[in-house]
Design a protein around this motif. Structure first.
Motif, PDB file in Angstrom:
ATOM      1  N   ASP A  33       0.812  -1.219   0.000  1.00 15.95           N
ATOM      2  CA  ASP A  33       0.000   0.000   0.000  1.00 15.95           C
ATOM      3  C   ASP A  33       0.850   1.276   0.000  1.00 15.95           C
ATOM      4  N   CYS A  40      -2.102   9.519   0.630  1.00 13.21           N
ATOM      5  CA  CYS A  40      -3.402   9.772   1.254  1.00 13.21           C
ATOM      6  C   CYS A  40      -3.477   9.405   2.733  1.00 13.21           C
ATOM      7  N   ILE A  42      -3.813   6.698   5.978  1.00 17.15           N
ATOM      8  CA  ILE A  42      -4.634   5.521   6.252  1.00 17.15           C
ATOM      9  C   ILE A  42      -5.932   5.980   6.897  1.00 17.15           C
ATOM     10  N   ARG A  43      -7.040   5.642   6.275  1.00 16.60           N
ATOM     11  CA  ARG A  43      -8.359   6.019   6.775  1.00 16.60           C
ATOM     12  C   ARG A  43      -8.831   4.994   7.784  1.00 16.60           C
ATOM     13  N   GLN A  45     -11.864   3.684  10.284  1.00 14.39           N
ATOM     14  CA  GLN A  45     -13.266   3.695  10.682  1.00 14.39           C
ATOM     15  C   GLN A  45     -13.385   2.851  11.943  1.00 14.39           C
ATOM     16  N   GLN A  50     -13.683   8.383  13.399  1.00 13.59           N
ATOM     17  CA  GLN A  50     -13.207   8.232  12.028  1.00 13.59           C
ATOM     18  C   GLN A  50     -12.171   9.314  11.768  1.00 13.59           C
ATOM     19  N   THR A  52      -8.088  10.157   9.579  1.00 13.58           N
ATOM     20  CA  THR A  52      -7.022   9.741   8.668  1.00 13.58           C
ATOM     21  C   THR A  52      -5.688   9.831   9.381  1.00 13.58           C
ATOM     22  N   ARG A 131      -8.337  -4.836   7.190  1.00 15.47           N
ATOM     23  CA  ARG A 131      -7.990  -3.922   6.089  1.00 15.47           C
ATOM     24  C   ARG A 131      -9.000  -4.174   4.981  1.00 15.47           C
ATOM     25  N   THR A 132      -9.797  -3.188   4.677  1.00 18.37           N
ATOM     26  CA  THR A 132     -10.874  -3.363   3.702  1.00 18.37           C
ATOM     27  C   THR A 132     -10.478  -2.969   2.288  1.00 18.37           C
ATOM     28  N   GLY A 135      -5.072   1.345   2.200  1.00 25.95           N
ATOM     29  CA  GLY A 135      -5.194   2.566   2.985  1.00 25.95           C
ATOM     30  C   GLY A 135      -6.512   2.715   3.713  1.00 25.95           C
ATOM     31  N   GLN A 136      -7.270   1.611   3.878  1.00 28.52           N
ATOM     32  CA  GLN A 136      -8.577   1.656   4.542  1.00 28.52           C
ATOM     33  C   GLN A 136      -8.637   0.572   5.610  1.00 28.52           C
ATOM     34  N   ARG A 138     -10.956  -0.974   8.960  1.00 30.84           N
ATOM     35  CA  ARG A 138     -12.216  -0.967   9.700  1.00 30.84           C
ATOM     36  C   ARG A 138     -12.014  -1.665  11.037  1.00 30.84           C
TER      37      ARG A 138
END
Length: 305
Positions: A33, A40, A42-43, A45, A50, A52, A131-132, A135-136, A138
């Protein structure tokens, strides 16, 4: 506190983000990644919010680090083909503590032998996180941590690490017997991780319909721990069953890896437990069966590549 996270998947990304929230200077080593995280961040949730996470620096390898960190936190999968010592060696300085937040039992010896003069902190994460997408991440539930010096003890660095995570909003406990804590986590992992794969992808709520089998596997893990001199609490099985009932329907990390075609931590979680049982003379027929079936499942998956 200067921290380098090595292995920025679900675990590394989530706990790195928490350390940054607590005020630590957090850099990451990111492979697959890299471009997304560098541009960007890592976002996250999470029930905690929530946000970054933008690391202080993003590297492709540990050798790019110019100043040795206070902590190198290893969050990679524990796989036979990954040389964890080689992954971090170039970033480890004279005052760097090495931290493992990884699954499995008897996984520390490789690092202890490679870095005999460095403090090795073994850690466990009790969390539902995945990891969904690149960089995402949950985070669904839980999140507590346990840390201790390997092979035993609590140090000022362990306490400082726990305090940082507490400031970020998750419970972090220091324990003088981290080996027992690892066997305690294996009670859950050895049952639910392989069964999620062998069942064809069932989530934890469906796996609980076979509670008798789950309890039998858990009892065998407890027997190994006791034989090795690390007896677990009498209610550890009840606690694990109860906490699994409370969590949302969850796909285990091993199932997610299997469905994505990634290597599995079969050896770290099951193989090491079975070998420890053999050394200690403990009968573990359920664990041995799960281990053999998982090896066959892996062979079947490889034959389709």
């Amino acid at each position: 506190m200067r921290v380098l996270i090595v292995g920025t998947g679900a675990i590394g990304g989530f706990y790195g983000a928490l350390l940054a929230r607590a005020g630590a200077e957090v850099a990451v080593v990111c492979r697959s990644d890299y471009e997304v995280v560098k541009s960007c961040g890592i976002r996250i949730q999470s029930p905690l919010g929530q946000w970054t996470f933008r690391p202080q620096a993003v590297y492709r390898r540990a050798g790019e680090v110019s100043v040795s960190p206070d902590y190198v936190v290893v969050c990679t999968k524990v796989l036979p083909q990954i040389d964890r010592a080689a992954l971090i060696r170039e970033a480890v300085g004279e005052r760097t503590a090495i931290v493992l937040i990884q699954n499995g039992v008897e996984i520390e010896n490789e690092l202890a032998a490679a870095f005999p003069n460095r403090e090795l902190i073994s850690g466990l994460a009790f969390v539902c996180v995945s990891r969904t997408a690149p960089g995402q991440i949950r985070h669904q539930a839980y999140g507590g941590l346990k840390f201790g010096v390997f092979p035993s003890g609590i140090s000022p660095r362990v306490e400082a690490l726990c305090q940082a995570f507490e400031r970020a909003g998750v419970k972090a406990e220091a324990t003088s017997d981290i080996v027992a804590a690892r066997w305690g986590k294996c009670v859950w992992n050895a049952a639910f991780n392989p069964l999620s794969v062998l069942s064809g992808g069932l989530t934890t709520d469906w796996l609980l319909t076979q509670e008798g089998l789950i309890r039998a596997v858990m009892a065998e893990v407890c027997a190994i721990a006791a034989a090795l001199g690390h007896p677990l609490p009498e209610d550890v099985i009840e606690q694990n069953i109860a906490s699994t009932r409370r969590m949302p329907p969850y796909q285990t990390s091993m199932l997610l890896d299997f469905e994505a075609g990634r290597p599995l931590e079969t050896e770290a979680i099951l193989g090491n437990a079975v070998r420890a049982a053999q050394r200690a003379g403990v009968s573990v027929p359920h664990l041995e069966s799960l281990y053999a079936l998982m090896k066959l499942r892996e062979l079947a998956a490889q034959s389709r590549l």
